[in-house]
Design a protein around this motif. Structure first.
Motif, PDB file in Angstrom:
ATOM      1  N   ARG A 258       0.823  -1.215   0.000  1.00 46.89           N
ATOM      2  CA  ARG A 258       0.000   0.000   0.000  1.00 46.89           C
ATOM      3  C   ARG A 258       0.852   1.257   0.000  1.00 46.89           C
ATOM      4  O   ARG A 258       0.530   2.226  -0.694  1.00 46.89           O
ATOM      5  CB  ARG A 258      -0.923   0.008   1.226  1.00 46.89           C
ATOM      6  CG  ARG A 258      -1.785   1.263   1.290  1.00 46.89           C
ATOM      7  CD  ARG A 258      -2.513   1.401   2.615  1.00 46.89           C
ATOM      8  NE  ARG A 258      -3.546   0.398   2.769  1.00 46.89           N
ATOM      9  CZ  ARG A 258      -4.362   0.361   3.817  1.00 46.89           C
ATOM     10  NH1 ARG A 258      -4.245   1.241   4.790  1.00 46.89           N
ATOM     11  NH2 ARG A 258      -5.303  -0.571   3.898  1.00 46.89           N
ATOM     12  N   SER A 259       1.934   1.272   0.758  1.00 49.11           N
ATOM     13  CA  SER A 259       2.727   2.494   0.872  1.00 49.11           C
ATOM     14  C   SER A 259       3.335   2.895  -0.469  1.00 49.11           C
ATOM     15  O   SER A 259       3.433   4.085  -0.784  1.00 49.11           O
ATOM     16  CB  SER A 259       3.831   2.330   1.924  1.00 49.11           C
ATOM     17  OG  SER A 259       4.817   1.414   1.490  1.00 49.11           O
ATOM     18  N   PHE A 260       3.726   1.911  -1.296  1.00 50.65           N
ATOM     19  CA  PHE A 260       4.269   2.235  -2.611  1.00 50.65           C
ATOM     20  C   PHE A 260       3.206   2.919  -3.466  1.00 50.65           C
ATOM     21  O   PHE A 260       3.476   3.913  -4.145  1.00 50.65           O
ATOM     22  CB  PHE A 260       4.751   0.973  -3.326  1.00 50.65           C
ATOM     23  CG  PHE A 260       5.920   0.276  -2.675  1.00 50.65           C
ATOM     24  CD1 PHE A 260       6.594   0.849  -1.603  1.00 50.65           C
ATOM     25  CD2 PHE A 260       6.349  -0.957  -3.133  1.00 50.65           C
ATOM     26  CE1 PHE A 260       7.672   0.202  -1.003  1.00 50.65           C
ATOM     27  CE2 PHE A 260       7.421  -1.610  -2.547  1.00 50.65           C
ATOM     28  CZ  PHE A 260       8.081  -1.026  -1.470  1.00 50.65           C
ATOM     29  N   ALA A 261       1.983   2.379  -3.425  1.00 54.89           N
ATOM     30  CA  ALA A 261       0.895   2.948  -4.230  1.00 54.89           C
ATOM     31  C   ALA A 261       0.535   4.354  -3.765  1.00 54.89           C
ATOM     32  O   ALA A 261       0.321   5.259  -4.581  1.00 54.89           O
ATOM     33  CB  ALA A 261      -0.329   2.035  -4.157  1.00 54.89           C
ATOM     34  N   VAL A 262       0.482   4.545  -2.447  1.00 49.92           N
ATOM     35  CA  VAL A 262       0.127   5.865  -1.914  1.00 49.92           C
ATOM     36  C   VAL A 262       1.165   6.908  -2.309  1.00 49.92           C
ATOM     37  O   VAL A 262       0.827   8.025  -2.721  1.00 49.92           O
ATOM     38  CB  VAL A 262      -0.019   5.793  -0.373  1.00 49.92           C
ATOM     39  CG1 VAL A 262      -0.120   7.192   0.224  1.00 49.92           C
ATOM     40  CG2 VAL A 262      -1.253   4.979  -0.001  1.00 49.92           C
TER      41      VAL A 262
ATOM     42  N   GLU B 103      -5.884  13.290 -11.542  1.00 40.48           N
ATOM     43  CA  GLU B 103      -6.845  12.218 -11.826  1.00 40.48           C
ATOM     44  C   GLU B 103      -6.188  10.849 -11.695  1.00 40.48           C
ATOM     45  O   GLU B 103      -6.735   9.937 -11.054  1.00 40.48           O
ATOM     46  CB  GLU B 103      -7.430  12.385 -13.224  1.00 40.48           C
ATOM     47  CG  GLU B 103      -8.477  11.335 -13.570  1.00 40.48           C
ATOM     48  CD  GLU B 103      -9.095  11.546 -14.941  1.00 40.48           C
ATOM     49  OE1 GLU B 103      -9.884  10.687 -15.374  1.00 40.48           O
ATOM     50  OE2 GLU B 103      -8.782  12.587 -15.580  1.00 40.48           O
ATOM     51  N   ARG B 104      -5.007  10.692 -12.280  1.00 45.65           N
ATOM     52  CA  ARG B 104      -4.288   9.415 -12.175  1.00 45.65           C
ATOM     53  C   ARG B 104      -3.910   9.149 -10.722  1.00 45.65           C
ATOM     54  O   ARG B 104      -4.011   8.011 -10.243  1.00 45.65           O
ATOM     55  CB  ARG B 104      -3.038   9.454 -13.052  1.00 45.65           C
ATOM     56  CG  ARG B 104      -2.188   8.191 -13.012  1.00 45.65           C
ATOM     57  CD  ARG B 104      -2.951   6.989 -13.482  1.00 45.65           C
ATOM     58  NE  ARG B 104      -2.114   5.806 -13.531  1.00 45.65           N
ATOM     59  CZ  ARG B 104      -2.562   4.577 -13.335  1.00 45.65           C
ATOM     60  NH1 ARG B 104      -3.851   4.368 -13.076  1.00 45.65           N
ATOM     61  NH2 ARG B 104      -1.745   3.551 -13.407  1.00 45.65           N
ATOM     62  N   GLY B 105      -3.486  10.187 -10.021  1.00 44.88           N
ATOM     63  CA  GLY B 105      -3.142  10.024  -8.612  1.00 44.88           C
ATOM     64  C   GLY B 105      -4.324   9.566  -7.786  1.00 44.88           C
ATOM     65  O   GLY B 105      -4.198   8.685  -6.921  1.00 44.88           O
ATOM     66  N   GLN B 106      -5.504  10.133  -8.044  1.00 45.86           N
ATOM     67  CA  GLN B 106      -6.704   9.738  -7.303  1.00 45.86           C
ATOM     68  C   GLN B 106      -7.100   8.300  -7.604  1.00 45.86           C
ATOM     69  O   GLN B 106      -7.542   7.563  -6.716  1.00 45.86           O
ATOM     70  CB  GLN B 106      -7.843  10.691  -7.641  1.00 45.86           C
ATOM     71  CG  GLN B 106      -7.667  12.088  -7.052  1.00 45.86           C
ATOM     72  CD  GLN B 106      -8.694  13.081  -7.562  1.00 45.86           C
ATOM     73  OE1 GLN B 106      -9.470  12.780  -8.486  1.00 45.86           O
ATOM     74  NE2 GLN B 106      -8.718  14.263  -6.978  1.00 45.86           N
ATOM     75  N   GLN B 107      -6.923   7.870  -8.856  1.00 46.66           N
ATOM     76  CA  GLN B 107      -7.239   6.487  -9.218  1.00 46.66           C
ATOM     77  C   GLN B 107      -6.352   5.505  -8.456  1.00 46.66           C
ATOM     78  O   GLN B 107      -6.824   4.497  -7.921  1.00 46.66           O
ATOM     79  CB  GLN B 107      -7.064   6.287 -10.733  1.00 46.66           C
ATOM     80  CG  GLN B 107      -8.087   7.009 -11.587  1.00 46.66           C
ATOM     81  CD  GLN B 107      -7.754   6.921 -13.068  1.00 46.66           C
ATOM     82  OE1 GLN B 107      -6.649   6.505 -13.465  1.00 46.66           O
ATOM     83  NE2 GLN B 107      -8.696   7.303 -13.913  1.00 46.66           N
ATOM     84  N   ILE B 108      -5.055   5.818  -8.406  1.00 46.23           N
ATOM     85  CA  ILE B 108      -4.124   4.928  -7.704  1.00 46.23           C
ATOM     86  C   ILE B 108      -4.403   4.932  -6.204  1.00 46.23           C
ATOM     87  O   ILE B 108      -4.373   3.885  -5.546  1.00 46.23           O
ATOM     88  CB  ILE B 108      -2.671   5.344  -7.999  1.00 46.23           C
ATOM     89  CG1 ILE B 108      -2.360   5.121  -9.484  1.00 46.23           C
ATOM     90  CG2 ILE B 108      -1.685   4.574  -7.128  1.00 46.23           C
ATOM     91  CD1 ILE B 108      -1.020   5.659  -9.917  1.00 46.23           C
ATOM     92  N   ALA B 109      -4.683   6.121  -5.646  1.00 47.57           N
ATOM     93  CA  ALA B 109      -4.984   6.215  -4.213  1.00 47.57           C
ATOM     94  C   ALA B 109      -6.243   5.444  -3.870  1.00 47.57           C
ATOM     95  O   ALA B 109      -6.310   4.768  -2.827  1.00 47.57           O
ATOM     96  CB  ALA B 109      -5.127   7.682  -3.812  1.00 47.57           C
ATOM     97  N   ALA B 110      -7.261   5.503  -4.728  1.00 47.15           N
ATOM     98  CA  ALA B 110      -8.511   4.775  -4.471  1.00 47.15           C
ATOM     99  C   ALA B 110      -8.262   3.265  -4.490  1.00 47.15           C
ATOM    100  O   ALA B 110      -8.775   2.531  -3.627  1.00 47.15           O
ATOM    101  CB  ALA B 110      -9.553   5.157  -5.517  1.00 47.15           C
TER     102      ALA B 110
ATOM    103  N   ALA C 185      -5.516   1.825  -3.762  1.00 51.51           N
ATOM    104  CA  ALA C 185      -4.653   1.465  -2.625  1.00 51.51           C
ATOM    105  C   ALA C 185      -5.451   1.213  -1.353  1.00 51.51           C
ATOM    106  O   ALA C 185      -4.982   0.515  -0.458  1.00 51.51           O
ATOM    107  CB  ALA C 185      -3.621   2.571  -2.380  1.00 51.51           C
ATOM    108  N   ARG C 186      -6.656   1.775  -1.276  1.00 52.73           N
ATOM    109  CA  ARG C 186      -7.444   1.621  -0.050  1.00 52.73           C
ATOM    110  C   ARG C 186      -7.821   0.166   0.231  1.00 52.73           C
ATOM    111  O   ARG C 186      -8.051  -0.206   1.379  1.00 52.73           O
ATOM    112  CB  ARG C 186      -8.716   2.470  -0.126  1.00 52.73           C
ATOM    113  CG  ARG C 186      -8.454   3.968  -0.165  1.00 52.73           C
ATOM    114  CD  ARG C 186      -9.732   4.759   0.027  1.00 52.73           C
ATOM    115  NE  ARG C 186      -9.519   6.153  -0.300  1.00 52.73           N
ATOM    116  CZ  ARG C 186      -9.925   6.743  -1.417  1.00 52.73           C
ATOM    117  NH1 ARG C 186     -10.618   6.028  -2.317  1.00 52.73           N
ATOM    118  NH2 ARG C 186      -9.699   8.010  -1.649  1.00 52.73           N
TER     119      ARG C 186
END
Length: 452
Positions: A209-213, A226-233, A235-236
């Motif tokens: 998870r930490s790598f994705a965040v 937008e890409r950052g939000q997709q990856i963060a979502a 990662a949850r």
């Protein structure tokens, strides 16, 4: 190539070693100073074993007896230290590793394991020990990564970058080496380099998870929110797993004989798809302590993933008997009962899960499904309305709710209830539009037909 499992042996003959760099000479001097001290009376550190499993007590007693017969043997001290660390007797393990290192100063394993333990308390104190270990074996990539992380935590960023880069050269598949370079690049204001390194880390360790965040942060810093939000979502949904390919450190953890360690090892195997190994660890843990509900629940999940529905259901029932409030057990059991066709049991367990967590939309859907199967329209509509108001964000749950609302709407159309059907289609359309789902267009057309 990254050598892995032969770190307990001494280094080769001096004639075959490359010329030492200045940093290696400094580390060697530190090593000499460390080992030159006269050992005090070597009293064996003995931890308190109140509440320890019998297997743990027996193992430590056996190693203590071996140590009393071989108190001048560095490897005997090291083996004892590994067993102590495996069972979280950290203070005693540090003492044992120090003796092991002093008695066997040419063995890489002992200063490395000592450094890793000291590092957990003080990165600054761990740094010289990592240097001493790497002077003995400079090619063990996991040690380079841990050394780099200690340097990073003490603010020595340039040195940390060099160590991460060297670790990546030694072992290109080391995800933590790439992640470290990505973190440093992000901190230095170079989001493009950070994205490059962190993307590679994420490819190598998709479960971290930490790598994705951190990758999501890098995209946001680069202007691609937008890409950052997709990856963060995404990662949850990941667990807090930080697996490292470090055979020497893993060999310590593999020695642990307590139930908690069996569970930890099983979870690591499960993440990597090694279901047979995970099942073996969990059954061994249950043999040690069958009163631990988390072991039975983990076994239920592994057996379900292996296709053993009956065994999974039995393990889940046992976990629920031991601790009905254990997180995830009631929903898991409700779904398992539903899949076996036990609708009454599934409904009761789903309602119990909702009592424990009133916001669990997946359990609302299960209650609605069973109620619909039984022809209880009032209950079905009521629970679907609750689920709609909860606004589920998980794509699978949201899609399931849209489908169920649509099915109920069609059933109402067939029963001659167009107004009631329209309400269900409207709720489904609301969720589909919010998610920008391609199903929205079809729902609009169907709603228009029903309203004619």
């Amino acid at each position: 190539m990254n050598r892995k499992l032969s770190r307990g042996s001494s280094v080769g003959a001096p004639a075959f070693r490359p010329a030492l760099a200045r940093s290696d000479i400094a580390a060697a001097i530190f090593l000499v100073l460390l080992t030159a001290t006269t050992l005090p009376a070597q009293q064996i550190p003995t931890p308190r074993l109140d509440g320890a499993e019998p297997a743990v007590s027996q193992r430590l007693a056996s190693l203590q007896a071996d140590l009393r017969a071989n108190s001048g043997n560095g490897d005997a001290w090291g083996r004892y230290g590994m067993a102590l660390e495996a069972h979280t007797f950290t203070d005693e393990a540090i003492v044992a590793y120090r003796h092991a290192h002093q008695l066997s100063p040419r063995t890489f394993r002992w200063p490395y394991l000592l450094a890793a333990l000291i590092d957990e308390r003080s990165a600054a104190d761990g740094v010289p020990l990592y240097r001493a270990a790497l002077a003995l074996d400079p090619d063990y990539a996991p040690a380079r990564v841990r050394f780099a992380e200690a340097l990073e935590r003490t603010g020595q960023f340039d040195a940390a970058e060099r160590e991460y880069a060297q670790a990546a050269r030694l072992d290109p598949a080391n995800a933590h080496a790439h992640a470290g370079r990505g973190r440093l690049a992000l901190a230095a204001g170079d989001p493009d380099a950070a994205i490059r390194h962190l993307s590679r880390a994420r490819e190598l360790a998709a479960e971290n998870r930490s790598f994705a965040v951190t990758l999501a942060q890098a995209y946001a810093r680069a202007g691609d929110r937008e890409r950052g939000q997709q990856i963060a979502a995404a990662a949850r949904s990941l667990g807090r797993i930080n697996y490292r390919d470090d055979p020497i450190r893993s060999s310590v953890h593999d020695l642990a004989l307590d139930a908690r360690s069996y569970l930890r090892r099983a979870n690591a195997h499960r993440v990597h798809g090694e279901l047979d190994l995970a099942r073996r660890e969990l059954r061994a843990g249950i043999d040690v302590d069958a009163s631990r509900p988390e072991l039975h629940f983990a076994l239920a999940e592994v057996l379900a993933a292996s296709g053993d529905a009956a065994g999974s259901l039995a393990a889940a029932r046992r976990a629920y008997e031991l601790h009905a409030g254990l997180e995830g057990v009631a929903p898991f059991l409700a779904r398992a009962l539903f899949q076996t066709g036990d609708l009454s049991g599934a409904l009761a367990m789903a309602e119990e899960a909702l009592r424990l967590d009133a916001a669990d939309v997946s359990m609302m859907l299960l209650v609605a499904l069973v109620s619909a199967e039984r022809g209880d329209v009032v209950r079905t509509v009521e629970i679907l309305d609750r689920a709609h108001q909860a606004r589920p964000r998980d794509p699978l749950t949201r899609d399931g709710l849209i489908q169920l609302l649509t099915n109920v709407g069609e059933a109402m159309v067939s029963s001659g209830l167009p107004d009631a059907a329209a309400e269900q289609f409207e709720k489904a359309l609301d969720l589909a539009e919010e998610a920008e789902s391609p199903e929205a267009a079809g729902l609009r057309r169907r709603l228009a037909q029903v309203r004619r």
